[in-house]
Design an enzyme around this catalytic site. Structure first.
Site, PDB file in Angstrom:
ATOM      1  CG  ASP A 415      20.679  15.267  20.011  1.00  0.00           C
ATOM      2  OD1 ASP A 415      19.952  15.444  21.010  1.00  0.00           O
ATOM      3  OD2 ASP A 415      20.273  15.405  18.849  1.00  0.00           O
ATOM      4  CD  GLU A 418      17.419  12.878  25.854  1.00  0.00           C
ATOM      5  OE1 GLU A 418      17.747  14.064  25.700  1.00  0.00           O
ATOM      6  OE2 GLU A 418      17.453  12.036  24.925  1.00  0.00           O
ATOM      7  CG  ASP A 481      13.865  17.662  19.222  1.00  0.00           C
ATOM      8  OD1 ASP A 481      14.926  18.300  19.162  1.00  0.00           O
ATOM      9  OD2 ASP A 481      13.794  16.439  19.013  1.00  0.00           O
TER      10      ASP A 481
END
Length: 770
Positions: A415, A418, A481
């Protein structure tokens, strides 16, 4: 980034110079260099006190031309750079006076030296796109003390642009401003987790801007007949990639930047997550797993999200002993039930974590310019970021993950990656602006390489959120998400299709949405979509995503579509192999598969799953769906209904069906097992034959769970005779859809079926007379 103020002026504070003409050229065996001053040079005196753009033309592959444009050459490139593979083919350079051509294969860059200076990119005599006068530009921003190189390439009438990464905005990119800058923005904005500076045109070419910096695209949004792209600094490099089809363009692009790796067969089964912020412990996990088993819903992977570690401790890679007192025993018990195990990780270390002091003392974190560890309180208090340019930090990080693999973990959800700062200092001196987008490549490669080392190359798979160019080599990626509603379901599909048009082969999404709570209706519809994606995972935020918390029908839908996908594993494996060899995504936009069909060019609510299956998910609570069928007679795999192509359809479906159409003149192999992903894909198979026309043939190769070819099936029709030939298979049956009976069978035994005629093959070559 927009530089102009309308059609005639530039924005305040900017100075823009354009090459006026080609003053002179230089040729070597494999490179053409153009020297293009910013003003017309009528005499030698005019060469004084003026700037110039230098343009270099090269070719890394046949039918690919690289264009490097620079103003001042002396800047130091601190890296990083994308890893590219180059073959450096033979090129031809011809100087014809007012024109000079640079040719690679069938692709030519035709340079008009003056009156006016331009570069036209042509294939087989047809102009694909061109850099017209005032296309190339050097910009000085006096307000920000920045410089930029910019290029504009033409867009023709009816030309459409696709790609640029996993984008949640409109599938066709015309009219959009797209900044290639990885952000953690969810799925409902123009921000994207996976920004790729590569686009494709429906005119049979692609453009790849070779820079990990913030490449800014104006796709018909500054000058409506141009795609403009710009990079900060003094140099830009881009590649024109030409092919007879869009698939060929993707193939060449992935030759250059890397082919997708082959995920293990088990990864195509159903993944179930604990979800993010739910309360869960070992008992909860066992109740989920046992609940799926009791309800006959095959489960392949169980995923532990963040809270397998104690809160504020993300990441420490240590099980929260309050919730999981005996993790080794727990994992062993889960694996005895046939499950693979995935755990959540990220590249950030909170200050409370036991790993923080280790990392700080040993210099394993990104630093600030003054030497401090770079920290902030977003996500985790006092968060630091692992510096993967430091070899010692890489080994430290891998050592933590290696211990988890030894414990029984099979895969990692990588995960984040970014939110990478630009006011940072890296161990190897990398430029922090270039590292912002590139960081994810180092992060995912470190984890993927470890999995290959520990679990063998054909057993390595991630579940990654962020990506950049080349990230396709480390599958699988998921869409981030999304919210639990139909618009978000649709935006997820748009993003996945754009992602596939950007060189990535395997993709997933959070079934029923991540944020907020799903309704039973949405859960069932998204389940259909999710189990007809290349990879399938139930995941959420504060809500469990096991089907029985919604209703019993959700259990039935989950069971049906999970088993459907597992029965299609022979087909899916053949398509996955094709993805790794050709660079074509498993989930394909309709325009990629049918580029000549003008009705397919803007479709973003349906897709092809491999070569032969059309999927049209349902995006409303009424069961209504509008979808387009290309030419030919298509058969619904679930209902056996035949639809004539070349038109739109409006249908209403219950939760057990949807438009899942088989392409005419094709075969689908159905496996003999529907309760697990790994089995013998050549044993006791059913060869489904759909609408094979006279004079046509269909064939498919059969692969094992490692992606190695083990068999082949070929079906040919001549007049009323069907010939079915098999190699490397056994216990084969052929199902002739919508054919109620046959005249004779030579080498097999006829039986009836509610979908057509079933033939048990007794020989490797069987003739069936219709």
């Amino acid at each position: 980034m927009k530089f102009t103020n309308g059609g005639w002026m530039v924005k305040d504070g900017l100075e823009v110079d354009y090459p006026a003409h080609v003053y002179t050229t230089r040729q070597t065996e494999d490179k053409l260099t153009l020297y293009t001053p910013f003003r017309y040079i009528a005499d030698k005196g005019a060469t004084l006190d003026g700037g110039m753009m230098t343009v270099e033309l090269t070719s890394p592959y046949e039918n690919v031309i690289g264009v490097k444009v620079y103003h001042h050459k002396g800047q130091i490139n601190h890296g990083p750079d994308f890893e590219l593979t180059k073959e450096n083919p033979e090129v031809t350079i011809q100087d014809k006076g007012q024109q000079v051509t640079f040719s690679s294969g069938a692709l030519q860059a035709v340079v008009t030296k003056e009156n006016p200076y331009e570069i036209s990119f042509e294939k087989d005599g047809k102009v694909l796109t061109a850099s017209k006068p005032r296309g190339q530009a050097y910009i000085r921003d006096r307000n920000e003390n920045e410089t930029y190189i910019s290029e504009q390439l033409t867009i023709d009438v009816g030309e459409l642009i696709y790609g640029l990464g996993e984008r949640f905005t409109s599938f066709v990119k015309n009219g959009q401003t797209v900044d290639i800058w990885n952000e953690d923005g969810g799925t409902g904005t123009e921000q994207a987790y996976k920004n790729i500076p590569f686009y494709m045109s429906n005119r049979g070419y692609g453009v790849f801007v070779n820079s990990p910096q913030k490449v800014s695209f104006e796709v018909g949004s500054e000058k409506v007949s141009r795609v403009q792209f710009s990079v900060p600094g003094e140099v830009m490099e881009y590649y024109i990639i030409a092919g007879d089809t869009m698939k060929e363009v993707l193939g060449l692009y992935t030759d250059l930047t890397g082919k997708p790796a082959m995920p293990p067969a088990w990864s195509f089964g159903l993944w179930l997550s604990t979800s993010f912020l739910t309360d869960y412990d070992e008992g909860t996990v066992n109740s989920f797993v046992d609940g799926m088993i009791e309800r006959d819903i095959p489960l392949e992977v169980f995923h532990f999200d963040c809270l397998w570690m104690e809160e504020y401790e993300w990441v420490n890679f240590t099980w929260d002993k309050k919730m999981f007192p005996e993790p080794e025993k727990m994992l062993r018990n889960l694996k005895e039930k046939g499950l693979k195990i995935c755990v959540w990780i990220n590249p950030y270390v909170g200050q409370k974590s036991s790993m923080f002091d280790e990392g700080m003392e040993n210099g394993y974190f990104i630093k600030r310019p003054n030497g401090d560890v770079w920290q902030w309180d977003k996500w985790q208090a006092g968060l630091a970021i692992v510096d993967f340019t430091n070899p010692a930090a890489v080994e430290w990080y891998k050592g933590k993950l290696s211990a988890l693999l030894d414990m029984g973990v099979d895969s990692f959800k990588t995960d984040f990656g970014e939110r990478i700062p630009v006011d940072a200092v890296y161990y190897d001196g990398s430029d922090p602006y270039r590292m912002h987008n590139y960081y994810t490549q180092l992060y995912n490669q470190v984890v993927f390489d470890l999995l290959k080392e520990k679990r063998e190359e054909n057993d390595a798979v991630l579940f990654a959120r962020s990506a950049t160019v080349g990230g396709q080599k480390f599958p699988v990626h998921w869409g981030g998400d999304c919210t639990s509603d139909y618009p978000s379901m649709a935006e997820s599909l748009r993003a996945g299709l754009s992602f596939g048009m950007s060189g990535f082969g395997f993709w997933s999404h959070d079934i029923a949405g991540f944020e907020e709570g799903s309704t039973p209706d949405l859960y069932k519809r998204w389940t259909q979509f999710g189990l007809l994606s290349s990879h399938s995972r139930y995941h959420g935020s504060k809500e469990y995503k096991v089907p029985w918390v919604y209703d019993e029908e959700a259990v039935d839908v989950s069971r049906k579509f999970t088993k459907l996908k597992l029965s299609l594993m022979p087909y899916l494996m053949s398509q996955a192999v094709k993805t790794t060899v050709e660079g074509i995504p498993m989930m394909r936009s309709m325009v990629l598969e049918f580029p000549e069909d003008s009705s397919a060019q803007t479709l973003d609510r349906q897709y092809m799953l491999g070569d032969n299956l059309l999927v049209a998910p349902i995006f409303n609570d009424r069961g209504e769906v509008d979808f387009y069928v290309p030419e030919g007679r298509w058969t619904n795999y679930l209902t056996n209904e035949v639809l004539e192509g070349g038109r739109w359809y409006h249908e209403v479906h219950d939760y057990m069906t949807l438009p899942l159409l088989v392409r005419p003149d094709s075969i689908i192999i159905e496996g003999s097992v529907d309760n697990q992903a790994e089995y013998d894909y050549a044993k006791d198979i059913i060869v489904h034959i759909f609408e094979l026309s006279d004079g046509r043939s269909a064939q498919t190769r059969v692969y094992d769970k490692l992606g190695l070819e083990i068999g082949k099936v070929v079906v040919e029709r001549t007049g009323n005779v069907l010939t079915v030939s098999t190699e490397g298979t056994n216990g084969v049956k052929a199902l002739l859809h919508n054919i109620d009976s046959v005249q004779s069978v030579n080498g097999g035994k006829e039986d009836s079926s509610d979908r057509g005629t079933l033939i048990a093959l007794e020989k490797a070559k069987v003739e069936i007379t219709l």
